[in-house]
Design a protein around this motif. Structure first.
Motif, PDB file in Angstrom:
ATOM      1  N   LYS A   1       0.837  -1.196   0.000  1.00  0.00           N
ATOM      2  CA  LYS A   1       0.000   0.000   0.000  1.00  0.00           C
ATOM      3  C   LYS A   1       0.869   1.243   0.000  1.00  0.00           C
ATOM      4  O   LYS A   1       1.834   1.318   0.741  1.00  0.00           O
ATOM      5  N   ALA A   2       0.508   2.207  -0.820  1.00  0.00           N
ATOM      6  CA  ALA A   2       1.262   3.454  -0.834  1.00  0.00           C
ATOM      7  C   ALA A   2       0.981   4.206   0.464  1.00  0.00           C
ATOM      8  O   ALA A   2      -0.105   4.132   1.038  1.00  0.00           O
ATOM      9  N   GLY A   3       2.013   4.959   0.919  1.00  0.00           N
ATOM     10  CA  GLY A   3       1.865   5.711   2.146  1.00  0.00           C
ATOM     11  C   GLY A   3       1.197   7.052   1.899  1.00  0.00           C
ATOM     12  O   GLY A   3       0.694   7.337   0.811  1.00  0.00           O
ATOM     13  N   SER A  27      -4.834   4.699   0.974  1.00  0.00           N
ATOM     14  CA  SER A  27      -6.074   4.216   0.406  1.00  0.00           C
ATOM     15  C   SER A  27      -6.950   3.558   1.474  1.00  0.00           C
ATOM     16  O   SER A  27      -6.487   2.705   2.243  1.00  0.00           O
ATOM     17  N   GLY A  28      -8.214   3.988   1.525  1.00  0.00           N
ATOM     18  CA  GLY A  28      -9.140   3.429   2.511  1.00  0.00           C
ATOM     19  C   GLY A  28      -9.243   4.240   3.790  1.00  0.00           C
ATOM     20  O   GLY A  28     -10.172   4.043   4.584  1.00  0.00           O
ATOM     21  N   SER A  93      -2.901  10.277   8.194  1.00  0.00           N
ATOM     22  CA  SER A  93      -4.198   9.675   7.885  1.00  0.00           C
ATOM     23  C   SER A  93      -4.452   8.459   8.760  1.00  0.00           C
ATOM     24  O   SER A  93      -3.514   7.815   9.253  1.00  0.00           O
ATOM     25  N   SER A  94      -5.723   8.166   8.963  1.00  0.00           N
ATOM     26  CA  SER A  94      -6.120   6.981   9.717  1.00  0.00           C
ATOM     27  C   SER A  94      -7.476   6.519   9.212  1.00  0.00           C
ATOM     28  O   SER A  94      -8.123   7.218   8.425  1.00  0.00           O
ATOM     29  N   LEU A  95      -7.895   5.351   9.675  1.00  0.00           N
ATOM     30  CA  LEU A  95      -9.204   4.849   9.285  1.00  0.00           C
ATOM     31  C   LEU A  95     -10.315   5.739   9.825  1.00  0.00           C
ATOM     32  O   LEU A  95     -11.393   5.834   9.249  1.00  0.00           O
ATOM     33  N   TYR A 103      -0.905   7.615  10.511  1.00  0.00           N
ATOM     34  CA  TYR A 103       0.315   7.434   9.731  1.00  0.00           C
ATOM     35  C   TYR A 103       0.642   8.753   9.047  1.00  0.00           C
ATOM     36  O   TYR A 103      -0.210   9.339   8.381  1.00  0.00           O
ATOM     37  N   PHE A 104       1.884   9.171   9.214  1.00  0.00           N
ATOM     38  CA  PHE A 104       2.292  10.486   8.747  1.00  0.00           C
ATOM     39  C   PHE A 104       2.925  10.462   7.362  1.00  0.00           C
ATOM     40  O   PHE A 104       3.590   9.498   6.970  1.00  0.00           O
ATOM     41  N   GLY A 105       2.742  11.573   6.646  1.00  0.00           N
ATOM     42  CA  GLY A 105       3.446  11.797   5.399  1.00  0.00           C
ATOM     43  C   GLY A 105       4.809  12.410   5.671  1.00  0.00           C
ATOM     44  O   GLY A 105       5.170  12.652   6.816  1.00  0.00           O
ATOM     45  N   PRO A 106       5.565  12.689   4.593  1.00  0.00           N
ATOM     46  CA  PRO A 106       6.914  13.231   4.750  1.00  0.00           C
ATOM     47  C   PRO A 106       6.944  14.708   5.131  1.00  0.00           C
ATOM     48  O   PRO A 106       7.974  15.220   5.559  1.00  0.00           O
TER      49      PRO A 106
END
Lengths: 113, 111
Positions: A1-3, A27-28, A93-95, A103-106
């Protein structure tokens, strides 16, 4: 899965300008949160969007705003930039349920001159 | 008000020298405590989530534990690649999806 992805990675603006940052969640994931990170204040919560609605907001002035689209992608806007807005802006992002891991981006490194 | 305090601020270890990082928290109803690792100029990388006192989780040289007032991140026989800032964050019942972060512990491991 892409981050989590964020664009652009770096930005240089001058005082008084405005800026828009973009975040694409995993995604999701339906929840997107934005944080500002500075050496002096650490990571501070800006706001969180879930299903296109702002669900929570931190203690930042109204110059900071955001929105979320139907595909869960989110944008953050800062108007009338000030020198103190120079920071690393992080999107996570999270569910979207109560105990989900974020989960963090750069991040986007914004420099205001 | 929910609060997180991490100690020490900075830690220098020799390779192989085990140690622990502390995260003390005050929160009205803990929904989760999170550990992240952050390298310079990058976003935080998720390590562990702990939900209740007594819970422990392990990953390679790292082990996280949780009590009702604090969490520890134990690093066993660290290597130079473990050098990073370790962040602790809590999620309380009064702050939906608003992580409250500590200021982090900057770890340097020397060969």
């Amino acid at each position: 899965k892409a981050g989590v992805t964020q664009t652009p990675r770096y930005l240089i603006k001058t005082r008084g300008q405005q800026v828009t940052l973009s975040c694409s969640p995993i995604s999701g994931h339906r929840s997107v949160s934005w944080y500002q990170q500075t050496p002096g204040q650490g990571l501070q919560f800006l706001f969180e969007y879930f299903s296109e609605t702002q669900r929570n907001k931190g203690n930042f002035p109204g110059r900071f705003s955001g929105r979320q689209f139907s595909n869960s992608r989110s944008e953050m806007n800062v108007s009338t930039l000030e020198l103190g807005d120079s920071a690393l802006y992080l999107c996570a992002s999270s569910l979207g349920t109560m105990t989900d891991t974020q989960y963090f981006g750069p991040g986007t490194r914004l420099t205001v001159l | 008000e929910d609060q997180v305090t991490q100690s020490p601020e900075a830690l220098r270890l020799q390779e192989g020298e085990s140690s622990s990082l502390n995260c003390s928290y005050t929160v009205s109803g803990l929904r989760g405590l999170f550990w992240y690792r952050q390298d310079p100029g990058k976003g935080p990388e998720f390590l562990f989530t702990l939900y209740s006192a007594g819970e422990e989780k392990e990953k390679e040289r790292l082990k996280a534990t949780l009590t009702k007032k604090e969490s520890f991140l134990h690093i066993t026989a660290p290597k130079p690649e473990d050098s990073a800032t370790y962040l602790c964050a809590v999620l309380g019942v009064k702050n939906t999806d608003k992580l409250i972060f500590g200021t982090g512990t900057r770890l340097q491991v020397f060969p």
